[in-house]
Design an enzyme around this catalytic site. Structure first.
Site, short mmCIF file in Angstrom:
data_model
loop_
_atom_site.label_atom_id
_atom_site.label_comp_id
_atom_site.label_asym_id
_atom_site.label_seq_id
_atom_site.Cartn_x
_atom_site.Cartn_y
_atom_site.Cartn_z
N GLU A 1 36.32 47.04 44.37
CA GLU A 1 34.96 46.57 44.64
C GLU A 1 34.46 46.87 46.05
O GLU A 1 33.86 46.02 46.70
CB GLU A 1 34.90 45.06 44.36
CG GLU A 1 35.77 44.18 45.31
CD GLU A 1 37.21 43.98 44.87
OE1 GLU A 1 37.73 44.84 44.13
OE2 GLU A 1 37.82 42.97 45.27
N HIS B 1 33.26 44.01 35.96
CA HIS B 1 34.17 43.25 36.82
C HIS B 1 33.89 43.56 38.30
O HIS B 1 33.73 42.65 39.11
CB HIS B 1 35.61 43.60 36.44
CG HIS B 1 36.65 42.98 37.31
ND1 HIS B 1 37.30 41.81 36.97
CD2 HIS B 1 37.16 43.34 38.51
CE1 HIS B 1 38.16 41.49 37.93
NE2 HIS B 1 38.09 42.40 38.88
N GLU B 2 33.83 44.83 38.63
CA GLU B 2 33.63 45.20 40.05
C GLU B 2 32.25 44.75 40.53
O GLU B 2 32.10 44.33 41.68
CB GLU B 2 33.83 46.70 40.26
CG GLU B 2 35.18 47.25 39.78
CD GLU B 2 36.40 46.46 40.21
OE1 GLU B 2 36.36 45.77 41.25
OE2 GLU B 2 37.43 46.50 39.48
N TYR C 1 44.18 36.61 37.76
CA TYR C 1 43.04 37.03 36.96
C TYR C 1 42.86 36.11 35.75
O TYR C 1 41.81 35.53 35.53
CB TYR C 1 43.25 38.47 36.43
CG TYR C 1 43.19 39.53 37.49
CD1 TYR C 1 44.28 39.77 38.34
CD2 TYR C 1 42.07 40.34 37.63
CE1 TYR C 1 44.23 40.77 39.29
CE2 TYR C 1 42.02 41.34 38.59
CZ TYR C 1 43.11 41.55 39.42
OH TYR C 1 43.05 42.53 40.37
N ASP D 1 51.28 43.01 47.71
CA ASP D 1 51.52 44.07 46.72
C ASP D 1 52.62 43.66 45.73
O ASP D 1 52.54 43.96 44.54
CB ASP D 1 51.93 45.39 47.39
CG ASP D 1 50.75 46.08 48.07
OD1 ASP D 1 49.60 45.78 47.70
OD2 ASP D 1 50.99 46.90 48.97
N HIS E 1 32.35 41.17 41.55
CA HIS E 1 32.94 40.96 42.89
C HIS E 1 31.87 40.94 43.99
O HIS E 1 32.14 40.45 45.09
CB HIS E 1 33.95 42.05 43.21
CG HIS E 1 35.34 41.77 42.76
ND1 HIS E 1 36.04 40.63 43.11
CD2 HIS E 1 36.20 42.50 41.99
CE1 HIS E 1 37.26 40.68 42.58
NE2 HIS E 1 37.38 41.79 41.89
N GLU F 1 39.84 36.95 42.11
CA GLU F 1 39.98 37.64 40.82
C GLU F 1 39.71 36.75 39.61
O GLU F 1 39.08 37.17 38.65
CB GLU F 1 41.36 38.29 40.72
CG GLU F 1 41.61 39.38 41.77
CD GLU F 1 40.60 40.54 41.71
OE1 GLU F 1 39.90 40.70 40.70
OE2 GLU F 1 40.52 41.28 42.72
N1 BES Z 1 40.23 44.10 43.67
C1 BES Z 1 40.88 44.56 42.51
C2 BES Z 1 41.89 45.65 42.76
C3 BES Z 1 42.98 45.31 43.73
C4 BES Z 1 43.53 44.05 43.79
C5 BES Z 1 43.47 46.27 44.59
C6 BES Z 1 44.55 43.76 44.71
C7 BES Z 1 44.46 45.98 45.49
C8 BES Z 1 45.02 44.72 45.55
C9 BES Z 1 39.88 45.03 41.44
O1 BES Z 1 38.70 44.32 41.42
C10 BES Z 1 40.51 44.82 40.10
O2 BES Z 1 40.78 43.70 39.79
N2 BES Z 1 40.74 45.87 39.33
C11 BES Z 1 41.34 45.78 38.01
C12 BES Z 1 40.31 45.90 36.92
C13 BES Z 1 39.81 44.60 36.39
C14 BES Z 1 38.85 44.84 35.24
C15 BES Z 1 40.85 43.62 35.98
C16 BES Z 1 42.30 46.94 37.87
O3 BES Z 1 42.46 47.69 38.82
O4 BES Z 1 42.88 47.11 36.81
ZN ZN Z 2 38.97 42.39 40.68
#
Ligand code: BES
Ligand code: ZN
Length: 611
Positions: free
Chosen positions: A267, A291-292, A380, A372, A295, A314
């Site tokens: 996002e 989703h994005e 989520y 990480d 955010h 999330e």
């Molecule tokens: N902000 C996250 C991606 C993220 C989280 C990157 C933690 C690094 C560390 C992004 O908004 C996200 O949640 N992406 C999901 C998709 C979503 C529809 C669940 C993904 O990457 O799968």
């Molecule tokens: Zn997210």
């Protein structure tokens, strides 16, 4: 170890002073794979007589640190501590006098070619094969590898940036572009953001408008396909505004990334990054964009104060994503989407988190764990399920959405902890004494600190799920002849239903007579042989592995090497590691391609393969 009182993952002394604005001047060097230049940090003290500044860095080559004032520039003493894996090193800047009020520090530096936030692609690794490409991924704590900063989401700053790059490529950032001439672009982010939302991309990008405030950016080869796949963007934004309030970021552009982008979407303000694995051809995976977009409020306006409270980003965002889906496609679709998320949660708790049950808590302890390593679908899905539970408890969207908007309004431009949310909820609903009983019913301790699945599963509409369950039972329990003759097969499933049906099948302990013939029939029945839908391919590959189909190894490796999105490649490597004959092949393949992966992904896979 908690590095600082505010944030276990940051060295910064943000309880003494905070950065409120950053000026970046970066030159992009594709020959050396470096960003070099300066970051000028504008600080305000939050207590009197500050003597030192602690910043986060990772592998930065710093050449000078100076204090800037109207009187000129004063060189300062500084030192960099030992590098700690996943954390980086502490930069200490010694102030010549005890300081109260404002101060400006300029750091000249260069990034390491292996900076963990950056990926440098050669021309060969791009679609067009003509020009090199650079992109960043700072969340959760990789901003420190491109800029010395208070790398904690507790601190928010505005930024301006000047980007110098070869004139044959286009540079974009997580900000509004103020000017661009060949080789030089300037950006301005007027809304204060946490460091993890800094972002940069440089490559042979073209733009196609897809809405009043939106364009999609991609390499020429994918631009039309991308514009078509994400054509619902403006509708998503309109629904999100109905739910959350006005969109304040000026632009909402999308960037379709190279396949090594490790996430589904990111996002980055004004410019969401998305994986090309969303290009399914039928918009079936476009909810990632919803989703994005969500955010833009939950996360980017109201931000988790540290990543232990990541569910405030999330979980809230999945909750809003569900509401967007509901408003556009109906409540049955919203609930199906939530139930699909719960299938993924069940799978994650059983597999990825089997050995670390403490990471199945909604609020986690990151003193001994990097964000990480803690990353999973728990914040989520447990998070969004909690909000849905609360919404149902207080009488549905009519009662809950006004509170939700008030919460966003109250905390916008700030960073929050779970307790801030809890207090706001009590304040709002206590207005009506009838709600006291309801408030008393919430088992906060179990929701926030209990392990495993959510303590309550809301009463979702299961209409769209039932067919998935029926198809799953058929394939899991029946022989081929029975399946072939089944009348169920005349009913057609939507793409997202096929994905869920496959997920359910994989969740079964036993699948009757799982072999090449059965999987072949399954692929033909649902017309998914050679599908380009990555969510379907992901699950087919896992079926091949379940059936130990060595003859499918090429198909498995070809999917593994077609993208380096962690959600897909990590579980597959982990499953291959558990199949004795396949493990050496998986390890060999990983060794061959790991330099094309982003470092978070390569790090994760090496853990999955146990090497
Ligand atoms: N902000 C996250 C991606 C993220 C989280 C990157 C933690 C690094 C560390 C992004 O908004 C996200 O949640 N992406 C999901 C998709 C979503 C529809 C669940 C993904 O990457 O799968
Ligand atoms: Zn997210």
């Amino acid at each position: 170890m908690r590095l600082s009182p505010q944030d276990p993952s940051s060295y910064s002394n943000s309880h003494e002073l905070i950065v409120y604005h950053v000026d970046l001047d970066w030159a992009v060097n594709f020959e050396k794979s470096t960003l070099s230049g300066s970051a000028t940090l504008h600080f305000r003290t939050v207590r009197n007589n500050v003597e030192e500044i602690f910043l986060d860095t990772s592998e930065l080559k710093i050449t000078s640190v100076a204090a800037l004032s109207s009187a000129g520039e004063i060189q300062l003493n500084w030192d960099v501590g030992a590098h700690i894996e996943n954390i980086g090193s502490k930069l200490t800047i010694y102030l010549p006098t005890k300081t109260t009020g404002e101060l400006t520090i300029s750091v000249k530096y260069e990034t390491d070619p292996k900076a963990s936030a950056l990926q440098w692609l050669t021309a060969q690794q791009t679609c067009g094969k003509q020009y090199p490409y650079l992109f960043s991924q700072c969340q959760a704590i990789h901003a420190r590898s491109i800029v010395p900063c208070q790398d904690t989401p507790a601190v928010k700053f505005t930024y301006n940036a000047t980007l110098r790059h070869p004139s044959y490529v286009t540079g974009l950032m997580s900000a509004v572009r103020k000017s661009s001439e060949p080789g030089l672009s300037k950006f301005e982010q007027k809304i204060a953001i946490p460091s993890y939302l800094l972002a940069i991309v440089v490559g042979a990008l073209v733009e196609k408008p897809i809405g009043p405030i939106s364009s999609v950016w991609a390499e020429q080869e994918q631009i039309d396909e991308s514009a078509e796949e994400f054509s619902q963007t403006a509708d998503f934004i309109a629904k999100a505004e109905e739910i959350c309030g006005p969109y304040v970021w000026g632009r909402y552009d999308l960037l379709v990334m190279p396949p090594s982008f490790p996430f589904g979407g990111m996002e980055n303000p004004c410019l969401t990054f998305v994986t090309p694995t969303l290009l399914a051809g039928d918009k079936s995976l476009a909810t990632v964009v919803a989703h994005e977009i969500a955010h833009s409020w939950t996360g980017n306006l109201v931000t988790n104060r540290n990543f232990e409270h990541f569910w405030l980003n999330e979980g809230f965002t999945v909750f809003v994503e569900g509401k967007i889906v509901g408003r556009l496609f109906g409540d049955a679709a919203r609930d199906f989407h939530a139930l699909h998320g719960l299938s993924e949660l069940t799978d994650c708790i059983k597999t990825q988190l089997a050995d670390t049950p403490e990471l199945t808590k909604l609020v986690v302890d990151l003193s001994e764990c990097s964000p990480d390593d803690a990353f999973s679908t728990v914040p989520y899905m447990k998070g969004s399920t909690f909000l849905r539970y609360l919404e149902d408890l207080f009488g549905g969207p009519e009662k809950f959405e006004p509170f939700f908007r008030a919460y966003l309004e109250k905390f916008k431009f700030q960073s929050v902890l779970t307790d801030d949310f809890k207090k706001a909820l009590y304040e709002w609903f206590r207005e009506n004494p009838n709600n006291d009983v309801l408030l008393g019913r919430i088992d906060w301790d179990r929701w926030l600190f209990g392990e495993g699945m959510p303590p309550v599963i809301p009463n979702f509409n299961r209409t769209l799920l039932v067919s998935c369950q029926n198809h799953c039972l058929l394939w899991a329990e029946q022989e081929l002849d029975v399946i072939r003759a089944s009348t169920l097969l005349s009913e057609s499933l939507s793409t997202v239903q096929i994905i869920e049906f496959l997920a359910q099948l994989l969740a079964k302990k036993t699948i009757k007579d799982l072999n090449a013939e059965k999987i072949d029939l399954l692929e033909k029945t649902y017309s998914i042989q050679g599908t380009k839908n990555a969510e379907i391919r992901f699950r087919l590959v896992r079926l091949y592995i379940r059936a130990k189909m060595m003859e499918k190894m090429n198909a498995i490796l070809s999917f593994l090497n077609s993208n380096f999105r962690m959600k897909f490649v990590r579980p597959i490597y982990k499953e291959l590691a558990g199949w004795r004959e396949a493990k050496p092949i998986a390890v060999e393949n990983f060794q061959k391609v790991k330099d094309q992966m982003m470092s978070v992904c390569a790090y994760g896979v090496s853990k999955d393969l146990d090497i």
